[in-house]
Design a protein around this motif. Structure first.
Motif, mmCIF file in Angstrom:
data_model
loop_
_atom_site.group_PDB
_atom_site.id
_atom_site.type_symbol
_atom_site.label_atom_id
_atom_site.label_comp_id
_atom_site.label_asym_id
_atom_site.label_seq_id
_atom_site.Cartn_x
_atom_site.Cartn_y
_atom_site.Cartn_z
ATOM 1 N N VAL A 179 0.854 -1.191 0.000
ATOM 2 C CA VAL A 179 0.000 0.000 0.000
ATOM 3 C C VAL A 179 0.889 1.241 0.000
ATOM 4 O O VAL A 179 1.845 1.332 0.771
ATOM 5 N N LYS A 180 0.553 2.194 -0.867
ATOM 6 C CA LYS A 180 1.301 3.446 -0.935
ATOM 7 C C LYS A 180 0.833 4.379 0.171
ATOM 8 O O LYS A 180 -0.353 4.660 0.303
ATOM 9 N N ASN A 188 3.605 -2.793 3.580
ATOM 10 C CA ASN A 188 2.705 -3.944 3.548
ATOM 11 C C ASN A 188 1.659 -3.794 4.643
ATOM 12 O O ASN A 188 1.998 -3.722 5.826
ATOM 13 N N LYS A 189 0.407 -3.723 4.249
ATOM 14 C CA LYS A 189 -0.692 -3.607 5.205
ATOM 15 C C LYS A 189 -1.718 -4.709 4.945
ATOM 16 O O LYS A 189 -1.809 -5.257 3.837
ATOM 17 N N ILE A 190 -2.474 -5.018 5.992
ATOM 18 C CA ILE A 190 -3.427 -6.111 5.898
ATOM 19 C C ILE A 190 -4.686 -5.662 5.158
ATOM 20 O O ILE A 190 -5.237 -4.591 5.440
ATOM 21 N N GLY A 238 -5.745 -2.219 2.596
ATOM 22 C CA GLY A 238 -4.928 -1.800 3.729
ATOM 23 C C GLY A 238 -5.716 -1.625 5.022
ATOM 24 O O GLY A 238 -5.138 -1.357 6.072
ATOM 25 N N GLY A 239 -7.032 -1.777 4.946
ATOM 26 C CA GLY A 239 -7.873 -1.599 6.134
ATOM 27 C C GLY A 239 -8.349 -2.900 6.736
ATOM 28 O O GLY A 239 -9.329 -2.931 7.484
ATOM 29 N N ASN A 246 -13.297 -5.555 14.007
ATOM 30 C CA ASN A 246 -14.735 -5.296 14.064
ATOM 31 C C ASN A 246 -15.541 -6.585 14.008
ATOM 32 O O ASN A 246 -16.558 -6.736 14.686
ATOM 33 N N ILE A 247 -15.072 -7.531 13.195
ATOM 34 C CA ILE A 247 -15.757 -8.832 13.106
ATOM 35 C C ILE A 247 -15.688 -9.558 14.439
ATOM 36 O O ILE A 247 -16.696 -10.037 14.966
#
Length: 545
Positions: A179-180, A188-190, A238-239, A246-247
């Motif tokens: 992710v930029k 690197n984001k989930i 990325g979120g 939340n889940i």
């Protein structure tokens, strides 16, 4: 006055109980012993569950679900909780497996997936845990790389201990994506993805041979160059970490009623045994110690029911409520007390409870997973205490801000000075978290023993609030057995008050090295054991010749 949530009208409750009746009949006649022994839920059992609408309890009616609110869902969980394997299968499907589509999915994603998930034609699974990452979700290694034409992601990696993993057709999968950032760098984001088994490259290992909840399907999942369309990103790129939290946060509240439903059944069976089993020429139920065991178990069940339904009521009473803290409290209290209650029931049952020819030992095996899954209780204890401290620090910042402008906030400053003066001149000083930077808050994340104590204080306070509110309601409207509820609430508050005093004393006496606190001793023992890689006390038979 404490108000217990009222979220269901009389007609709604009648409809709910009419829905519950056939589900109860089904579970009353369920052969749970065979399911446990064969480690598999038969197809005909799954078919009945589908016909009862159990796979679409909280899915909107427009997609073929029953659209139950949290309170009604909690009531159904009371019944489904009677069989651990079925309860986990259902929870893995709707509490976490498809929940992301419900709370973060686009209209198109919901229209595509929810109808078949609501009927149970397709099952869902939640894929987060990996061999190298459990509670530390940020350390996952599964990756998703965007194709050159930017039309799909290529998913690679493995997940472990996935409930429904071998049965599911639809998976909520979490993977790292480049992710930029705002600074122009790449991180690197989930990201969360909706993945279909039919996309290809999705395989699963054999079912795990588990201690308990044996009928539920748990296995490894492997993604080998699995193509996932970009439109199957769940939420924002990325979120994914926020989606995952939340889940998990949204589903924990029902564990209280699920556990309570199973415990009601087990306690009834155990009491029936105690009323017929004779020792020393009288039924064992006549012994005071046995009766006290039953009473204490009833108090704990009453508390977990009260906390669970209060949390469900909070969720139903507000638009987009954040009940993650309350749900975590319910999960910790219910899971830990379920283990204790099942153990006590087996103690009363004696040798009968230990034999595989009877169902009782299965309850014990099924209960052991509860403090582990959907967030370990250790992690949740840290979450609760740190959330509370964060809220307190925000309050403290507001206090400092107002003190810096006393003329604009002279009423507030005057009230604060008056309270400080009264505290200084009182024989017994008060300690409020937001008024003092307590020593344990220095390097607070590393003070995990103290954070756990703080969490236990919060759990007991919430429990007292819930049981007092529920019992007050029962007394006020004249419910059957309201006098019994009064005793249950009083007993819980008595025991909770004792625990509160002990935990608060331990917290406030932290700096007093002469206090009766063994924390330093345990810390020293633990450090030495790490050095020696285990227990290393000298044998009792050893001598210095």
């Amino acid at each position: 006055m404490l108000i217990f949530p009222e979220v269901c009208e009389k007609e709604e409750l009648a409809e709910l109980e009419a829905m519950v009746e056939p589900i109860e009949r089904f579970f009353d006649n369920l052969d749970s012993t065979s399911i446990d022994r064969e480690a598999k839920i038969p197809a005909d059992v799954l078919d009945v569950m589908k016909s009862l609408g159990l796979f679409g309890l909280q899915i909107p009616e427009e997609y073929g679900g029953l659209n139950l609110n949290a309170t009604k869902y909690a009531r159904i969980a009371e019944v489904t909780g009677r069989d651990g394997a079925l309860s986990v299968t259902l929870a893995a499907h709707q509490s976490i497996g498809l929940k992301g589509i419900l709370i973060a999915g686009t209209k198109e994603q919901q229209e595509k997936y929810l109808p078949r998930l609501a009927t149970g034609e397709q099952l869902a699974a939640f894929c987060l845990t990996e061999p190298s990452s459990g509670s530390d979700a940020a350390s996952i290694q599964t990756s998703a790389t965007l194709s050159v034409d930017q039309k799909h992601y290529t998913l690679n990696g493995s997940k472990i201990w996935i409930s429904n993993g071998g049965l599911a057709d639809v998976f909520t999968v979490f993977a790292k994506t480049p992710v930029k950032t705002d600074l122009g760098t790449i991180e690197n984001k989930i990201t969360a993805f909706i993945v279909e088994r039919g996309f290809g490259g999705v395989t699963n290992g054999p079912p795990e041979d588990k201690l308990g909840i044996r009928g539920s399907n748990t296995c490894e999942l492997h993604f080998d160059n699995t193509p996932v369309p970009v439109e199957n990103v769940l939420g924002e790129v990325g979120g994914g970490f926020k989606v995952a939290m939340n889940i998990l946060n949204s589903g924990r509240f029902s564990m209280g009623t699920s556990c309570a439903g199973a415990l009601r059944k087990l306690l009834g069976q155990t009491m029936e045994h105690a009323m017929t089993r004779k020792q020393f020429a009288k039924e064992i139920i006549e012994f005071e110690l046995i009766r006290q065991k039953f009473a204490k178990m009833a108090v704990s069940i009453y508390a977990m029911e009260s906390m669970s339904y209060m949390t469900a009521g909070i969720i139903d009473s507000y638009q987009k409520p954040d009940a993650s803290l309350e749900a975590a409290i319910v999960k910790i209290y219910s899971s830990e007390n379920t283990w204790l209650i099942v153990s006590e029931c087996l103690q009363i049952l004696g040798g009968l409870g230990y034999m595989k020819d009877y169902p009782y030992e299965r309850y014990l095996r099924d209960a052991r997973i509860l403090p582990i899954f959907e967030g370990t209780n250790e992690i949740l204890r840290m979450y609760i205490s740190l959330t509370g401290i964060d809220s307190a620090s925000s309050y403290y910042k507001d206090v400092v801000s107002k003190l810096n402008s006393p003329m604009k906030n002279f009423l507030f400053v005057g009230k604060l000075l008056r309270e400080r003066y009264q505290e200084k001149n009182s024989k017994k000083s008060t300690w409020l978290l937001y008024e003092h930077v307590h020593p344990i808050l220095q390097g607070v994340v590393d003070k995990q023993v103290h954070l756990a104590r703080l969490t236990d204080v919060v759990i007991d306070l919430y429990g007292m609030t819930a049981v007092l509110s529920r019992a007050s309601r029962s007394l006020a409207i004249g419910l059957p057995h309201n006098e019994h509820e009064k005793f249950l609430a009083q007993a819980f508050c008595y025991e909770a008050g004792r625990r509160l005093k002990l935990n608060l004393d331990e917290l406030t006496l932290y700096e007093d090295k002469t206090s009766d606190n063994a924390d330093e001793l345990y810390r020293h023992i633990g450090d030495e054991m790490v050095k020696e890689k285990g227990y290393f006390a000298t044998s009792c038979l050893q001598r210095n010749w």
